[in-house]
Write an enzyme that holds these catalytic residues in place. Structure first.
Site, PDB file in Angstrom:
ATOM      1  CE1 TYR A 148      34.676  61.759  50.061  1.00  0.00           C
ATOM      2  CE2 TYR A 148      33.890  63.889  49.284  1.00  0.00           C
ATOM      3  CZ  TYR A 148      33.696  62.538  49.475  1.00  0.00           C
ATOM      4  OH  TYR A 148      32.505  61.951  49.093  1.00  0.00           O
ATOM      5  CG  ASP A 243      39.558  67.557  43.980  1.00  0.00           C
ATOM      6  OD1 ASP A 243      38.761  68.413  43.533  1.00  0.00           O
ATOM      7  OD2 ASP A 243      39.195  66.555  44.633  1.00  0.00           O
ATOM      8  CE  LYS A 279      32.381  70.535  47.652  1.00  0.00           C
ATOM      9  NZ  LYS A 279      31.458  70.111  48.676  1.00  0.00           N
TER      10      LYS A 279
HETATM   11  C1  LIG Z   1      37.917  68.419  47.064  1.00  0.00           C
HETATM   12  C2  LIG Z   1      36.698  67.633  46.685  1.00  0.00           C
HETATM   13  N1  LIG Z   1      36.756  66.816  45.622  1.00  0.00           N
HETATM   14  C3  LIG Z   1      35.689  66.102  45.238  1.00  0.00           C
HETATM   15  C4  LIG Z   1      34.498  66.154  45.934  1.00  0.00           C
HETATM   16  C5  LIG Z   1      33.334  65.348  45.498  1.00  0.00           C
HETATM   17  O1  LIG Z   1      32.351  66.162  44.940  1.00  0.00           O
HETATM   18  P1  LIG Z   1      30.828  65.669  44.913  1.00  0.00           P
HETATM   19  O2  LIG Z   1      30.343  65.665  46.314  1.00  0.00           O
HETATM   20  O3  LIG Z   1      30.153  66.685  44.037  1.00  0.00           O
HETATM   21  O4  LIG Z   1      30.832  64.321  44.290  1.00  0.00           O
HETATM   22  C6  LIG Z   1      34.404  66.990  47.053  1.00  0.00           C
HETATM   23  C7  LIG Z   1      33.157  67.069  47.837  1.00  0.00           C
HETATM   24  O5  LIG Z   1      33.096  67.568  48.931  1.00  0.00           O
HETATM   25  C8  LIG Z   1      35.538  67.749  47.437  1.00  0.00           C
HETATM   26  O6  LIG Z   1      35.505  68.564  48.503  1.00  0.00           O
END
Ligand SMILES: Cc1ncc(COP(=O)(O)O)c(C=O)c1O
Length: 446
Positions: A148, A243, A279
């Protein structure tokens, strides 16, 4: 505020779609009434009815230090007193960027030379993709099934998190030509990556990968996978986007890359081109970032032709929370989180084993989840191939005993440095009854 969770949910549903502002909060896959939280402190959250729970959601990751750490709250209060938002640069933004660059320099190798602050992880990955396309002059991207990266159009195909929870292949409203720009491959499968590059020569701009998958439950990279992926991607003239929105500053002071680079796991000596954070970076406030080598990052406006902007980007309250959090996130904090995580993961394993429930506990650093299956969990197909119907009764038995788990089998559990022995005891005490509930569960009628 008083009342019951049922009253709060009913009122919310009347004015908010599904009563929630992010789908997984709806308890859709575990059933029952979602908690309506009014306050949180250390390892606990308190609901609208005044009941407190030991919390293993941790705001889905940000609360590394526990909730409402006094020094973080004080930093935010202090910043708030000086103004909520200026729409101009602040010294704090630079201090935060310097802190991140310093943390991500291992044995003299900086992972990140420039950092751009945004407000959400979604923005960070979306901008990283745009940058990679501009840098390479190519259109296609590769993502892995079950990973994700937020909810931008091009990244929703076979994503984990809420899409895994609700068993959705993607999202309505994404135009087919945009979806077609994303190639979705099985995780941990280098041959699939090689085949995709061979099938689309000079057309793939970037591979985006969670540093360690944690949105379809935990899907750890095989040892050496990230390093070999970096090599393959670079051989083909594409960029690797790592990511670390979830793993960054959570599993190690320098994120998953730091864990690998310090030789704890995986492979050393590999460098992604762009990295995304969120986060923990914002310590519970809306803050995220993307970073990388100056040569790529300086393609961003105002220096370069890639546009990205944000009214609240680098918000001073969020920056204050992030800076305070990172400065407090010492090696002792990571050691405490590692210990708490190992105690709970082992406790879950012992309780389920005692009831004869088939399960595995995939782990990635201090992150772990529970999969009701036998055998390794290497990719999204493995993660989905489990008796996930055992999770709702397990979840509710824990909740009934005052322990709040992620409301989906497809999410990682988050421990914090505030999970002291009393909080851990409450979790361990609750586990046997939850394991019995999981053992007694029956599959849904088909
Ligand atoms: C690995 C990863 N990338 C991107 C995101 C997206 O972040 P946001 O919820 O702050 O848009 C998340 C959210 O859970 C994530 O776990």
């Amino acid at each position: 505020m008083t009342g019951t969770n049922e009253q709060a949910a009913r009122a919310a549903r009347a004015v908010i779609p599904g009563g929630v502002n992010s789908p997984v909060r709806a308890f859709g896959s575990v059933g029952g009434t979602p908690l309506s939280i009014v306050s949180a402190s250390g390892p606990t959250v308190t609901d609208v009815a005044g009941r407190d729970y030991v919390d293993l959601v941790a705001s889905w990751g940000p609360a590394l230090l526990g909730h409402a750490h006094p020094e973080v709250v004080a930093a935010v209060q202090d910043a708030a007193a000086r103004g909520l938002s200026f729409g101009a640069s602040t010294p704090g933004e630079t201090e935060l960027a310097e802190e991140v660059v310093a943390r991500l320099t291992i044995r003299g190798t900086p992972l990140v030379e420039r950092l751009r602050l945004v407000s959400t992880g979604t923005e960070a990955t979306m901008t990283a993709i745009r940058l990679a396309r501009a840098a390479t002059g190519r259109d296609l991207i590769i993502k892995f099934a079950g990973h994700y990266h937020g909810h931008s159009d091009g990244l929703l195909a076979e994503a984990g998190s809420g899409l895994a929870t609700f068993a959705l292949p993607g999202s309505a409203g994404v135009p087919a030509p945009i979806a077609a720009q994303t190639l979705v491959l099985p995780y941990n499968d280098l041959d699939a990556v090689r085949d995709a590059f061979a099938a689309h020569p000079d057309r793939i701009a970037a591979v985006i990968t969670e540093a360690a998958g944690a949105n379809a439950g935990v899907l750890a990279p095989l040892p050496g996978f990230n390093g070999a992926l970096a090599l393959e991607v670079h051989k083909r003239g594409a960029l690797l986007i790592l990511d670390e929105v979830l793993t960054g500053f959570r599993v190690h002071a320098a994120g998953w890359w730091g864990l690998e680079s310090s030789g704890v796991t995986g492979s050393t000596g590999w460098l992604p081109d762009l990295v995304t954070f969120g986060k923990v970076l914002g310590g519970g406030m809306p803050l995220a970032a993307l970073g990388g080598r100056a040569a790529v990052m300086d393609l961003l406006a105002p220096l370069g032709p890639v546009y990205q902007a944000g009214t609240l980007s680098g918000n001073p309250l969020a920056v204050a929370a992030g800076l305070a959090t990172l400065r407090l996130a010492t090696p002792e904090v990571y050691a405490r989180v590692d210990r708490a995580s190992a105690i709970v993961a082992d406790g879950v394993h012992d309780a389920l084993s005692a009831e004869g429930v088939t399960h595995v506990i995939p782990r990635a650093g201090s992150l772990f989840s529970v999969a009701f299956r036998s055998g390794e969990v290497l990719d999204y197909a493995d993660a989905k191939d489990q008796q996930s119907w055992r999770y709702p009764p397990f979840f509710h038995a824990m909740l009934d005993q005052g322990v709040s788990l992620p409301p989906s089998a497809f999410e990682a559990w988050f421990l914090t440095a505030a999970h002291d022995d009393a909080a851990l005891d409450r979790i361990l005490t609750a586990l046997p009854a939850a394991a019995r509930a999981a053992a007694a569960a029956t599959p849904p009628a088909t």
